[in-house]
Design a protein around this motif. Structure first.
Motif, PDB file in Angstrom:
ATOM      1  N   LYS A 115      56.036  58.536  39.600  1.00  0.00           N
ATOM      2  CA  LYS A 115      57.213  59.238  39.098  1.00  0.00           C
ATOM      3  C   LYS A 115      56.844  60.695  38.791  1.00  0.00           C
ATOM      4  O   LYS A 115      55.901  60.959  38.040  1.00  0.00           O
ATOM      5  CB  LYS A 115      57.739  58.557  37.834  1.00  0.00           C
ATOM      6  CG  LYS A 115      58.963  59.216  37.208  1.00  0.00           C
ATOM      7  CD  LYS A 115      59.415  58.443  35.994  1.00  0.00           C
ATOM      8  CE  LYS A 115      60.498  59.161  35.196  1.00  0.00           C
ATOM      9  NZ  LYS A 115      61.684  59.459  35.933  1.00  0.00           N
ATOM     10  N   GLY A 116      57.554  61.616  39.398  1.00  0.00           N
ATOM     11  CA  GLY A 116      57.300  63.033  39.173  1.00  0.00           C
ATOM     12  C   GLY A 116      56.461  63.699  40.247  1.00  0.00           C
ATOM     13  O   GLY A 116      56.418  64.931  40.315  1.00  0.00           O
ATOM     14  N   VAL A 117      55.773  62.918  41.074  1.00  0.00           N
ATOM     15  CA  VAL A 117      55.044  63.505  42.214  1.00  0.00           C
ATOM     16  C   VAL A 117      56.067  63.748  43.322  1.00  0.00           C
ATOM     17  O   VAL A 117      56.626  62.813  43.883  1.00  0.00           O
ATOM     18  CB  VAL A 117      53.912  62.583  42.705  1.00  0.00           C
ATOM     19  CG1 VAL A 117      53.325  63.118  44.012  1.00  0.00           C
ATOM     20  CG2 VAL A 117      52.821  62.477  41.649  1.00  0.00           C
ATOM     21  N   GLU A 118      56.306  65.022  43.617  1.00  0.00           N
ATOM     22  CA  GLU A 118      57.381  65.383  44.543  1.00  0.00           C
ATOM     23  C   GLU A 118      56.891  65.987  45.847  1.00  0.00           C
ATOM     24  O   GLU A 118      57.696  66.295  46.725  1.00  0.00           O
ATOM     25  CB  GLU A 118      58.349  66.363  43.868  1.00  0.00           C
ATOM     26  CG  GLU A 118      59.087  65.763  42.675  1.00  0.00           C
ATOM     27  CD  GLU A 118      60.130  66.701  42.084  1.00  0.00           C
ATOM     28  OE1 GLU A 118      60.382  67.783  42.678  1.00  0.00           O
ATOM     29  OE2 GLU A 118      60.694  66.361  41.033  1.00  0.00           O
ATOM     30  N   LEU A 135      57.524  68.743  34.453  1.00  0.00           N
ATOM     31  CA  LEU A 135      57.412  69.505  35.694  1.00  0.00           C
ATOM     32  C   LEU A 135      57.066  68.615  36.872  1.00  0.00           C
ATOM     33  O   LEU A 135      56.328  67.634  36.725  1.00  0.00           O
ATOM     34  CB  LEU A 135      56.339  70.588  35.558  1.00  0.00           C
ATOM     35  CG  LEU A 135      56.555  71.661  34.487  1.00  0.00           C
ATOM     36  CD1 LEU A 135      55.378  72.641  34.487  1.00  0.00           C
ATOM     37  CD2 LEU A 135      57.860  72.393  34.702  1.00  0.00           C
ATOM     38  N   PRO A 136      57.563  68.956  38.064  1.00  0.00           N
ATOM     39  CA  PRO A 136      57.168  68.206  39.258  1.00  0.00           C
ATOM     40  C   PRO A 136      55.709  68.482  39.612  1.00  0.00           C
ATOM     41  O   PRO A 136      55.181  69.552  39.340  1.00  0.00           O
ATOM     42  CB  PRO A 136      58.108  68.740  40.342  1.00  0.00           C
ATOM     43  CG  PRO A 136      58.474  70.109  39.884  1.00  0.00           C
ATOM     44  CD  PRO A 136      58.517  70.042  38.382  1.00  0.00           C
ATOM     45  N   MET A 137      55.075  67.489  40.222  1.00  0.00           N
ATOM     46  CA  MET A 137      53.670  67.588  40.626  1.00  0.00           C
ATOM     47  C   MET A 137      53.554  67.666  42.142  1.00  0.00           C
ATOM     48  O   MET A 137      54.197  66.898  42.877  1.00  0.00           O
ATOM     49  CB  MET A 137      52.885  66.389  40.116  1.00  0.00           C
ATOM     50  CG  MET A 137      51.487  66.212  40.697  1.00  0.00           C
ATOM     51  SD  MET A 137      50.324  67.552  40.333  1.00  0.00           S
ATOM     52  CE  MET A 137      49.956  67.214  38.609  1.00  0.00           C
ATOM     53  N   CYS A 138      52.694  68.575  42.596  1.00  0.00           N
ATOM     54  CA  CYS A 138      52.312  68.668  44.004  1.00  0.00           C
ATOM     55  C   CYS A 138      50.840  68.287  44.093  1.00  0.00           C
ATOM     56  O   CYS A 138      49.978  69.041  43.634  1.00  0.00           O
ATOM     57  CB  CYS A 138      52.544  70.096  44.502  1.00  0.00           C
ATOM     58  SG  CYS A 138      51.933  70.436  46.160  1.00  0.00           S
ATOM     59  N   GLY A 182      56.461  78.496  31.232  1.00  0.00           N
ATOM     60  CA  GLY A 182      57.554  78.613  32.179  1.00  0.00           C
ATOM     61  C   GLY A 182      57.257  78.398  33.639  1.00  0.00           C
ATOM     62  O   GLY A 182      58.076  78.754  34.495  1.00  0.00           O
ATOM     63  N   ALA A 183      56.099  77.823  33.969  1.00  0.00           N
ATOM     64  CA  ALA A 183      55.817  77.520  35.375  1.00  0.00           C
ATOM     65  C   ALA A 183      56.860  76.553  35.922  1.00  0.00           C
ATOM     66  O   ALA A 183      57.445  75.757  35.185  1.00  0.00           O
ATOM     67  CB  ALA A 183      54.422  76.933  35.531  1.00  0.00           C
ATOM     68  N   ASP A 184      57.086  76.629  37.211  1.00  0.00           N
ATOM     69  CA  ASP A 184      58.107  75.807  37.847  1.00  0.00           C
ATOM     70  C   ASP A 184      57.593  74.449  38.306  1.00  0.00           C
ATOM     71  O   ASP A 184      58.375  73.502  38.456  1.00  0.00           O
ATOM     72  CB  ASP A 184      58.690  76.546  39.049  1.00  0.00           C
ATOM     73  CG  ASP A 184      59.407  77.816  38.637  1.00  0.00           C
ATOM     74  OD1 ASP A 184      60.558  77.719  38.173  1.00  0.00           O
ATOM     75  OD2 ASP A 184      58.813  78.902  38.757  1.00  0.00           O
ATOM     76  N   ALA A 185      56.304  74.364  38.573  1.00  0.00           N
ATOM     77  CA  ALA A 185      55.729  73.113  39.077  1.00  0.00           C
ATOM     78  C   ALA A 185      54.232  73.121  38.826  1.00  0.00           C
ATOM     79  O   ALA A 185      53.630  74.159  38.544  1.00  0.00           O
ATOM     80  CB  ALA A 185      56.016  72.957  40.571  1.00  0.00           C
ATOM     81  N   LEU A 186      53.645  71.935  38.942  1.00  0.00           N
ATOM     82  CA  LEU A 186      52.204  71.758  38.789  1.00  0.00           C
ATOM     83  C   LEU A 186      51.588  71.363  40.119  1.00  0.00           C
ATOM     84  O   LEU A 186      52.261  70.806  40.995  1.00  0.00           O
ATOM     85  CB  LEU A 186      51.897  70.650  37.774  1.00  0.00           C
ATOM     86  CG  LEU A 186      52.486  70.767  36.379  1.00  0.00           C
ATOM     87  CD1 LEU A 186      52.185  69.506  35.581  1.00  0.00           C
ATOM     88  CD2 LEU A 186      51.956  72.007  35.670  1.00  0.00           C
ATOM     89  N   SER A 187      50.301  71.617  40.243  1.00  0.00           N
ATOM     90  CA  SER A 187      49.530  71.100  41.363  1.00  0.00           C
ATOM     91  C   SER A 187      48.136  70.799  40.852  1.00  0.00           C
ATOM     92  O   SER A 187      47.697  71.353  39.839  1.00  0.00           O
ATOM     93  CB  SER A 187      49.480  72.115  42.504  1.00  0.00           C
ATOM     94  OG  SER A 187      48.814  71.577  43.634  1.00  0.00           O
ATOM     95  N   SER A 188      47.448  69.913  41.543  1.00  0.00           N
ATOM     96  CA  SER A 188      46.090  69.586  41.132  1.00  0.00           C
ATOM     97  C   SER A 188      45.307  68.986  42.280  1.00  0.00           C
ATOM     98  O   SER A 188      45.816  68.141  43.023  1.00  0.00           O
ATOM     99  CB  SER A 188      46.089  68.593  39.965  1.00  0.00           C
ATOM    100  OG  SER A 188      44.759  68.238  39.606  1.00  0.00           O
ATOM    101  N   PHE A 229      60.237  64.538  50.418  1.00  0.00           N
ATOM    102  CA  PHE A 229      58.891  64.697  49.873  1.00  0.00           C
ATOM    103  C   PHE A 229      58.355  66.023  50.408  1.00  0.00           C
ATOM    104  O   PHE A 229      58.127  66.182  51.595  1.00  0.00           O
ATOM    105  CB  PHE A 229      57.996  63.526  50.292  1.00  0.00           C
ATOM    106  CG  PHE A 229      56.659  63.496  49.586  1.00  0.00           C
ATOM    107  CD1 PHE A 229      56.576  63.139  48.252  1.00  0.00           C
ATOM    108  CD2 PHE A 229      55.493  63.821  50.265  1.00  0.00           C
ATOM    109  CE1 PHE A 229      55.343  63.105  47.595  1.00  0.00           C
ATOM    110  CE2 PHE A 229      54.263  63.785  49.622  1.00  0.00           C
ATOM    111  CZ  PHE A 229      54.192  63.435  48.277  1.00  0.00           C
ATOM    112  N   VAL A 230      58.169  66.978  49.519  1.00  0.00           N
ATOM    113  CA  VAL A 230      57.880  68.356  49.917  1.00  0.00           C
ATOM    114  C   VAL A 230      56.447  68.474  50.420  1.00  0.00           C
ATOM    115  O   VAL A 230      55.511  67.964  49.799  1.00  0.00           O
ATOM    116  CB  VAL A 230      58.114  69.313  48.740  1.00  0.00           C
ATOM    117  CG1 VAL A 230      57.859  70.759  49.159  1.00  0.00           C
ATOM    118  CG2 VAL A 230      59.532  69.157  48.204  1.00  0.00           C
ATOM    119  N   LEU A 231      56.290  69.173  51.525  1.00  0.00           N
ATOM    120  CA  LEU A 231      54.961  69.315  52.106  1.00  0.00           C
ATOM    121  C   LEU A 231      54.666  70.785  52.386  1.00  0.00           C
ATOM    122  O   LEU A 231      55.435  71.472  53.047  1.00  0.00           O
ATOM    123  CB  LEU A 231      54.850  68.506  53.390  1.00  0.00           C
ATOM    124  CG  LEU A 231      53.428  68.314  53.911  1.00  0.00           C
ATOM    125  CD1 LEU A 231      53.243  66.958  54.556  1.00  0.00           C
ATOM    126  CD2 LEU A 231      53.038  69.431  54.879  1.00  0.00           C
TER     127      LEU A 231
END
Length: 308
Positions: free
Chosen positions: A159-162, A134-137, A102-108, A185-187
């Motif tokens: 696609k999907g990197v937000e 999920l969106p990627m940060c 259930g996470a809302d987004a990913l990051s790496s 583009f979220v920062l």
């Protein structure tokens, strides 16, 4: 349904991971920490990142940490799950698990150690992002290798990197990202000691280590900077920075965890080779140093300093 990354803004602690005296993950302490931060009105959590000692843990431990966090959060605030690893295969496994729980987004972070090419890094993010809904940060951080602006533009086309977690001192590029890549583009500004300038240059949120223990300072700073009250934001940044630089010389993640304990949220200990304050004498010495520091700087209204 998971949130869009644009719905995740504000102050997000890069969550610590509590370990016990034997370096085992401490589920009870983790739940206490999550509840503590939600009660302190943080806007979200960034889980199993650098501050969370992700690279000290096995993949199964990282999964368990996220499971406990998600169970304790219960949808009250958004959660970004960091799934970075050197191996795309491992990161995809962590990403799919994050979506499942259930996470809302990913990051790496980008894959590191071997000096991967830009094409390989683009492939890494493309494959992970395609593996879930999920969106990627993406994560720009010196520890894993900084991206140039052209590389950021290239990653933003996946696609999907937000968005991006921008932990670098070149804050002029924050404004440039917003102008050339787009306002949507979220920062996230990722340098605690530069939170004010990050927000002033256009960051949508701030993610950082010290928001675990002094969230009140950065919640007020974020609000002031967003409102254009730079004088207030600067004063709060000065308070935050004084604490940050003092702690950096004293096993910083361990100091963060102990200072959380002084506020009623025992965050346990770090895994070696990080240092710790295991015994009462070493912890009391740390408290005494912080007391002297508080008096010398005339600091007031900082919860953990008031607690000692």
């Amino acid at each position: 349904m998971p949130r869009k990354l644009s719905q995740i803004t504000g102050v997000l602690p890069a969550l610590v991971t509590p370990f016990d005296e034997n370096e085992a993950f401490d589920e009870g302490r983790m739940r206490t920490v999550v509840d503590f931060l939600i009660r302190r009105k943080v806007d979200g959590l960034y889980v199993t990142g650098s501050t969370g000692e992700a690279f000290m843990m096995s993949p199964e431990e990282r999964k368990r940490v996220l499971e406990v966090v998600m169970d304790e959060v219960k949808g009250r605030i958004p959660v970004i799950a960091h799934v970075g690893a050197i191996s795309t295969h491992l990161s995809i496994d962590l990403a799919r698990h994050a979506e499942k729980v259930g996470a809302d987004a990913l990051s790496s972070v980008p894959p590191f150690y071997w000096g991967f090419s830009q094409d390989q890094i683009v492939s890494y993010y493309t494959d992970i992002t395609a593996s879930t809904g999920l969106p990627m940060c993406v994560y720009n951080v010196p520890l894993a290798g900084l991206f140039g602006f052209d590389m950021i533009k290239r990653l933003a086309q996946i696609k999907g990197v937000e968005g991006i977690k921008y932990t670098a001192s070149t804050h002029h590029d924050i404004m440039r990202i917003k102008t050339e890549i787009g306002q949507d583009f979220v920062l996230y500004s990722g340098a605690d000691e530069m939170a004010m300038s990050g927000v002033a240059f256009g960051a949508d949120g701030i993610i950082g280590s010290f928001y675990n223990t002094i969230p009140e300072v950065f919640i007020d700073l974020f609000a002031a900077a967003k409102a254009g009250d730079i004088e207030k934001a600067r004063a709060l940044q000065e308070v935050g920075n004084a604490i940050i630089f003092f702690a950096l010389a004293r096993n910083p993640i361990a100091a963060i965890k102990r200072s959380m304990a002084w506020q009623g949220a025992d965050a346990g200990y770090c895994r070696k080779p990080f240092g710790n304050f295991y015994d009462a004498a070493s912890e009391e010495k740390l408290k005494a140093e912080f007391r002297a520091f508080k008096a010398e700087r005339g600091l007031t209204g900082v919860n953990f300093l008031d607690a000692i």
